[in-house]
Design an enzyme around this catalytic site. Structure first.
Site, mmCIF file in Angstrom:
data_model
loop_
_atom_site.group_PDB
_atom_site.id
_atom_site.type_symbol
_atom_site.label_atom_id
_atom_site.label_comp_id
_atom_site.label_asym_id
_atom_site.label_seq_id
_atom_site.Cartn_x
_atom_site.Cartn_y
_atom_site.Cartn_z
ATOM 1 N N HIS A 63 0.841 -1.200 0.000
ATOM 2 C CA HIS A 63 0.000 0.000 0.000
ATOM 3 C C HIS A 63 0.878 1.253 0.000
ATOM 4 C CE1 HIS A 63 -3.691 -2.324 1.724
ATOM 5 N NE2 HIS A 63 -3.506 -2.522 0.438
ATOM 6 N N ASP A 65 0.969 4.119 1.430
ATOM 7 C CA ASP A 65 1.431 4.782 2.642
ATOM 8 C C ASP A 65 2.606 4.046 3.293
ATOM 9 O OD1 ASP A 65 -0.598 2.814 3.162
ATOM 10 O OD2 ASP A 65 -0.719 3.495 5.233
#
Length: 314
Positions: A63, A65
């Site tokens: 992901h 982030d």
């Protein structure tokens, strides 16, 4: 001994006081960057750790982030830092995203840095004589999500008093006994390692879990860990949201630590919707040994204790 530098402890998006996921793990002369959220390279500088010997990145999943900071970090490394090779370890899906990211950042550039992308599965990832890093499966949204177990080998302490009683001279003979060899002394006597080595003492065990949606499959991996880092994106009042998005509550992280007999729990991936004290309070109702670290906090985990490292000692 481990040192754990919390570089980014926010969930999904940065807050005023917390950056995105990144943790630097130090063991002897080795450094491992676990995840690399946006802004990680600046946090490395602010922490006082810098880029020295940082040649290994472990990705919990793909992901954005958790990986977006790799672009800036690689750009800096390729121009300014004296690092010849960086190896990034992650699942297949995560590394495909990293390859796309680096293709944009470094496209057409002449760089002196070799970037290795190592696809991992559940099992050993990296090892030396003093440390083994093992990946294990974690349930979260999307494929190829992993946590990492850092574990020292067990050792048998040298019984100096017993060696003195047996009149084993200081020097090579004692070293060979510690290494497991039988030695012959000048007076003809033979001394075996079992005569001067105590029972095995387990090495330190540190477990790092990124984003996760369940804990029942993590208990045995975390069993007896000296330190556990795990997400706490939600509070129990929002447990339905946690289940929906594949995350944990602070209470769930604390319940895992209690069930697995963990010595110290660190909760990270903190949502902007909660105050730090709320997260800490919910977890400590279940597990007293809970810390909610802030960005740039550094903790030292040894056999004797877990202590926060003051800034003037870094």
């Amino acid at each position: 001994m481990f040192e754990i530098a919390f570089l980014g402890t926010s969930a999904s998006a940065p807050s005023i006081s917390r950056g995105l996921s990144a943790t630097l793990v130090l063991h002897e002369d080795q450094r491992f960057l676990v995840d690399c959220g946006e802004g990680t390279q600046r946090q490395l500088l602010r922490s006082g750790m810098g880029f020295r010997k940082l040649d290994k990145v472990l990705l919990t999943h793909g992901h954005l982030d958790h990986i977006l900071g790799l672009g800036g970090l690689m750009s800096t490394f390729s121009r300014w830092e004296s690092i010849d090779k960086l190896t990034i370890y992650g699942g297949g899906w995560a590394l495909r995203r990293v390859r796309d990211l680096l293709g944009v950042v470094l496209r057409g550039d002449e760089i002196d840095l070799t970037v290795g992308l190592e696809i991992i599965q559940s099992g050993p990832v990296w090892e030396s004589s003093g440390l083994t890093v093992t990946a294990f499966n974690v349930s979260h949204r999307g494929p190829d999500c992993y946590g990492f177990l850092f574990e020292e080998p067990s050792r048998r302490p040298f019984l100096a008093e017993e060696a003195e009683r047996l009149r084993v001279p200081h020097g090579p003979e004692r070293r060979r006994l510690v290494e497991g060899e039988t030695v012959s002394l000048p007076d003809g006597r033979v001394v075996a390692p079992d005569q001067v080595l105590g029972p095995p003492v387990p090495g330190l065990k540190y477990v790092h879990v990124g984003d996760a949606g369940r804990t029942d499959n993590l208990v045995e991996t975390c069993r007896g860990a000296d330190a556990l880092v795990i997400e706490a994106t939600y509070l129990h009042q929002d447990a339905d949201l946690a289940r929906r998005f594949g995350h944990l509550t602070a209470r769930q992280g604390a319940e895992l630590a209690a069930e697995a007999g963990v010595r110290q729990l660190f909760l990270v991936h903190i949502s902007r919707r909660y105050a730090e004290r709320e997260v800490r309070r919910e977890a400590r109702e279940v597990f007293r040994g809970t810390i909610v670290p802030r960005d740039l906090d550094i903790y030292r985990v040894s056999r004797d204790n877990v202590e926060k490292v003051p800034r003037d000692r870094r």
